[in-house]
Design a protein around this motif. Structure first.
Motif, mmCIF file in Angstrom:
data_model
loop_
_atom_site.group_PDB
_atom_site.id
_atom_site.type_symbol
_atom_site.label_atom_id
_atom_site.label_comp_id
_atom_site.label_asym_id
_atom_site.label_seq_id
_atom_site.Cartn_x
_atom_site.Cartn_y
_atom_site.Cartn_z
ATOM 1 N N VAL A 183 0.857 -1.189 0.000
ATOM 2 C CA VAL A 183 0.000 0.000 0.000
ATOM 3 C C VAL A 183 0.893 1.240 0.000
ATOM 4 C CG1 VAL A 183 -1.802 1.310 1.196
ATOM 5 C CG2 VAL A 183 -1.837 -1.199 1.233
ATOM 6 N N VAL A 184 0.791 2.037 -1.044
ATOM 7 C CA VAL A 184 1.644 3.220 -1.201
ATOM 8 C C VAL A 184 0.777 4.472 -1.233
ATOM 9 C CG1 VAL A 184 3.317 4.391 -2.689
ATOM 10 C CG2 VAL A 184 3.367 1.895 -2.469
ATOM 11 N N ASN A 185 1.194 5.498 -0.505
ATOM 12 C CA ASN A 185 0.516 6.791 -0.499
ATOM 13 C C ASN A 185 1.352 7.824 -1.239
ATOM 14 O OD1 ASN A 185 -1.575 5.795 1.007
ATOM 15 N ND2 ASN A 185 -0.794 6.544 2.976
ATOM 16 N N SER A 186 0.680 8.710 -1.952
ATOM 17 C CA SER A 186 1.337 9.842 -2.600
ATOM 18 C C SER A 186 0.579 11.103 -2.238
ATOM 19 C CB SER A 186 1.352 9.648 -4.129
ATOM 20 O OG SER A 186 1.915 10.781 -4.766
ATOM 21 N N LEU A 187 1.286 12.095 -1.710
ATOM 22 C CA LEU A 187 0.651 13.333 -1.280
ATOM 23 C C LEU A 187 0.641 14.355 -2.410
ATOM 24 C CD1 LEU A 187 2.193 13.788 2.281
ATOM 25 C CD2 LEU A 187 0.029 12.709 1.650
ATOM 26 N N LYS A 188 -0.510 14.943 -2.652
ATOM 27 C CA LYS A 188 -0.649 16.026 -3.619
ATOM 28 C C LYS A 188 -0.736 17.326 -2.834
ATOM 29 C CE LYS A 188 -3.571 17.773 -7.362
ATOM 30 N NZ LYS A 188 -4.653 17.462 -8.312
ATOM 31 N N VAL A 189 0.272 18.172 -2.994
ATOM 32 C CA VAL A 189 0.367 19.400 -2.197
ATOM 33 C C VAL A 189 0.002 20.598 -3.068
ATOM 34 C CG1 VAL A 189 1.897 20.885 -0.847
ATOM 35 C CG2 VAL A 189 2.163 18.391 -0.753
ATOM 36 N N VAL A 190 -0.952 21.397 -2.616
ATOM 37 C CA VAL A 190 -1.332 22.641 -3.290
ATOM 38 C C VAL A 190 -1.416 23.737 -2.229
ATOM 39 C CG1 VAL A 190 -3.086 23.835 -4.654
ATOM 40 C CG2 VAL A 190 -2.637 21.417 -5.070
ATOM 41 N N SER A 191 -0.664 24.807 -2.406
ATOM 42 C CA SER A 191 -0.671 25.909 -1.441
ATOM 43 C C SER A 191 -1.185 27.182 -2.108
ATOM 44 C CB SER A 191 0.731 26.148 -0.867
ATOM 45 O OG SER A 191 1.602 26.654 -1.865
ATOM 46 N N ARG A 192 -1.913 27.975 -1.350
ATOM 47 C CA ARG A 192 -2.456 29.228 -1.868
ATOM 48 C C ARG A 192 -1.340 30.146 -2.355
ATOM 49 N NH1 ARG A 192 -7.170 32.017 -1.406
ATOM 50 N NH2 ARG A 192 -8.026 30.325 -0.121
ATOM 51 N N LYS A 193 -0.231 30.186 -1.639
ATOM 52 C CA LYS A 193 0.864 31.087 -1.995
ATOM 53 C C LYS A 193 1.413 30.784 -3.384
ATOM 54 C CE LYS A 193 5.568 32.364 -0.678
ATOM 55 N NZ LYS A 193 6.690 32.144 0.289
ATOM 56 N N MET A 194 1.703 29.501 -3.673
ATOM 57 C CA MET A 194 2.306 29.153 -4.945
ATOM 58 C C MET A 194 1.303 29.266 -6.096
ATOM 59 S SD MET A 194 5.264 28.847 -3.915
ATOM 60 C CE MET A 194 5.953 28.603 -5.528
ATOM 61 N N VAL A 195 0.035 28.936 -5.834
ATOM 62 C CA VAL A 195 -0.982 29.115 -6.867
ATOM 63 C C VAL A 195 -1.129 30.600 -7.188
ATOM 64 C CG1 VAL A 195 -3.421 28.843 -7.449
ATOM 65 C CG2 VAL A 195 -2.221 27.023 -6.229
ATOM 66 N N LEU A 196 -1.090 31.438 -6.148
ATOM 67 C CA LEU A 196 -1.227 32.876 -6.339
ATOM 68 C C LEU A 196 -0.077 33.433 -7.169
ATOM 69 C CD1 LEU A 196 -3.053 35.252 -5.509
ATOM 70 C CD2 LEU A 196 -1.587 35.584 -3.529
ATOM 71 N N LEU A 197 1.144 33.005 -6.880
ATOM 72 C CA LEU A 197 2.290 33.467 -7.654
ATOM 73 C C LEU A 197 2.166 33.070 -9.125
ATOM 74 C CD1 LEU A 197 5.320 32.719 -5.272
ATOM 75 C CD2 LEU A 197 4.614 34.947 -6.121
ATOM 76 N N THR A 198 1.773 31.811 -9.365
ATOM 77 C CA THR A 198 1.651 31.333 -10.739
ATOM 78 C C THR A 198 0.518 32.051 -11.472
ATOM 79 O OG1 THR A 198 2.398 29.161 -9.969
ATOM 80 C CG2 THR A 198 1.416 29.270 -12.161
ATOM 81 N N ALA A 199 -0.625 32.218 -10.800
ATOM 82 C CA ALA A 199 -1.768 32.877 -11.428
ATOM 83 C C ALA A 199 -1.460 34.339 -11.732
ATOM 84 C CB ALA A 199 -2.992 32.772 -10.524
ATOM 85 N N GLU A 200 -0.757 35.020 -10.827
ATOM 86 C CA GLU A 200 -0.396 36.421 -11.069
ATOM 87 C C GLU A 200 0.559 36.539 -12.248
ATOM 88 O OE1 GLU A 200 0.977 37.431 -7.229
ATOM 89 O OE2 GLU A 200 -0.912 38.330 -6.624
#
Length: 408
Positions: A183-200
């Protein structure tokens, strides 16, 4: 080949300004780009000229066809008299990644090929060097522009789509572990800061380049928290910037792209979806060997072919398509402020493919890499001589012999 003296004269012609006369080719103007975030203003200043006014750029040939194509890129930059010196670093060992990161951070600019992931006999022991480079340099925004060439057969001519992709998070966080055996887990990380930088970054690009609509790609119907956050941040920022926004689920977006790509102007994607969409559009416009991409961060930029394909089967056969690497070099020149030289390469490239119909096998031609490069260089030389002759005529027309003699 052009003589050294003639290259010097042509270089000066490429740096001629009608109002101020000839500029110092060894002191290109500093270019500053400002990104405004919700909490602070971030000013990104391009690398300062070093060692007699010349830029130092990290070059990572990578694996597969990278080494042979990068050698051609260095020759091309020398031919157009670009005041750039390359610090070439071969990626021969997984521990080299730290030296590459140190070099790119010091020079604030790099151009690279694809770097292969290292394995041992039992399991993966090293992270992807391409992902690790982006994370350590915090290259949060990935931008590529997809444009078709008239000389390349493809289903949809005249495609012009820009894709902006978040570049450091999501499934590429590389946080995996085995909870219990099997059984293997993979974490998907999304942060408001990095999304904001990319969107801007995407909003600024849209404003500066006349893009009218941004399509946000996500899977928020299933991944409601991670992709939901990405979608909400992008739409909130789009409203504040008065930019037309729409959203599409990733599977629906892929279907619409292959049916009618003309309905899209600019795409804004999380990390993994952006990677998939990039490969789809590359396939639509003629293949993986045509398009380049820029990875941008606060203090560094790295340019590379858009499809990270080693083409190892073509290594040493003189059959690889150098177009994507040439386009990466053009993006590098634009980034450093050498717009005239970048436009020169772009025009020469289009002449080779569209007018001279010199194409490698992957895009329906028979030319070898060397034949393609030779034709490309001939077009560069022709355009440089035309630019020099034009500037000479302008100087002669503006020259007043009587005033000159009176001022002696």
């Amino acid at each position: 080949m052009l003589s050294k003296f003639k290259r010097m004269l042509i270089s000066r012609a490429l740096n001629y300004d009608n109002k101020r006369g000839f500029k110092n080719i060894h002191a290109p103007p500093e270019v500053t780009t400002t990104y405004v975030t919700a909490r602070y203003k971030l000013e990104e200043t391009l690398p300062v000229a070093k060692y007699g006014g010349r830029y130092i750029v990290t070059m990572i040939p990578g694996d597969g066809i990278g080494k042979e194509i990068m050698a051609h890129i260095r020759d091309i930059f020398y031919m157009i008299c670009a005041p750039i010196d390359f610090e070439v670093i071969d990626f021969d060992d997984p521990t080299d990644i730290d030296y590459i990161v140190h070099s790119a951070r010091r020079n604030q600019c790099a151009i690279k090929g694809h770097m292969e992931r290292w394995y041992n006999q039992k399991q993966l022991i090293f992270d992807s060097p391409n992902v690790e480079l982006r994370k350590k340099l915090n290259l949060f925004a990935y931008i590529t522009r997809f444009q078709t060439f008239k000389g390349v057969n493809c289903k949809f001519p005249d495609v012009d789509i820009v894709l902006v992709r978040q570049n450091t998070e999501g499934e590429y966080a590389m946080l995996e572990h085995e909870t219990i055996k099997g059984v293997v887990n993979s974490l998907k990380v999304v942060s408001r800061k990095m999304v904001l930088l990319t969107a801007e970054y995407a909003m600024e690009y849209a404003k500066n380049h006349g893009r009218k609509k941004i399509t946000v790609i996500h899977k928020a119907n299933v991944q409601k928290l991670t992709d939901g956050l990405f979608r909400d941040v992008c739409f909130d920022l789009g409203k504040r910037n008065n930019i037309e926004m729409e959203e599409l689920i990733i599977d629906n977006a892929a279907c619409k792209l292959v049916q009618n790509p003309y309905q899209f102007d600019m795409l804004l994607c999380p990390n993994l979806y952006g990677n998939i969409i990039t490969s789809i559009i590359c396939g639509l416009i003629g293949g993986s060997g045509l398009t380049s991409a820029g990875n941008y961060g606060s203090n560094c930029a790295v340019f590379e072919p858009a499809c990270r394909c080693r083409a190892k089967s073509l290594q040493g056969l003189n059959l690889a398509n150098p177009t994507a690497f040439i386009n990466a070099g053009m993006q590098l020149l634009h980034h450093l402020g050498f717009r005239t030289r970048a436009e020169l390469l772009g025009e020469a490239l289009r002449k080779s493919i569209e007018d001279d119909l010199v194409k490698t096998k992957d895009i329906g031609g028979t030319a070898t890499t060397s034949e393609f490069i030779d034709n490309f260089k001939k077009n560069i030389a022709r355009l440089m001589e035309e630019a020099y002759a034009k500037k000479v005529r302008e100087v002669e027309e503006d020259f007043d012999a009587q005033t000159y003699l009176e001022n002696l």
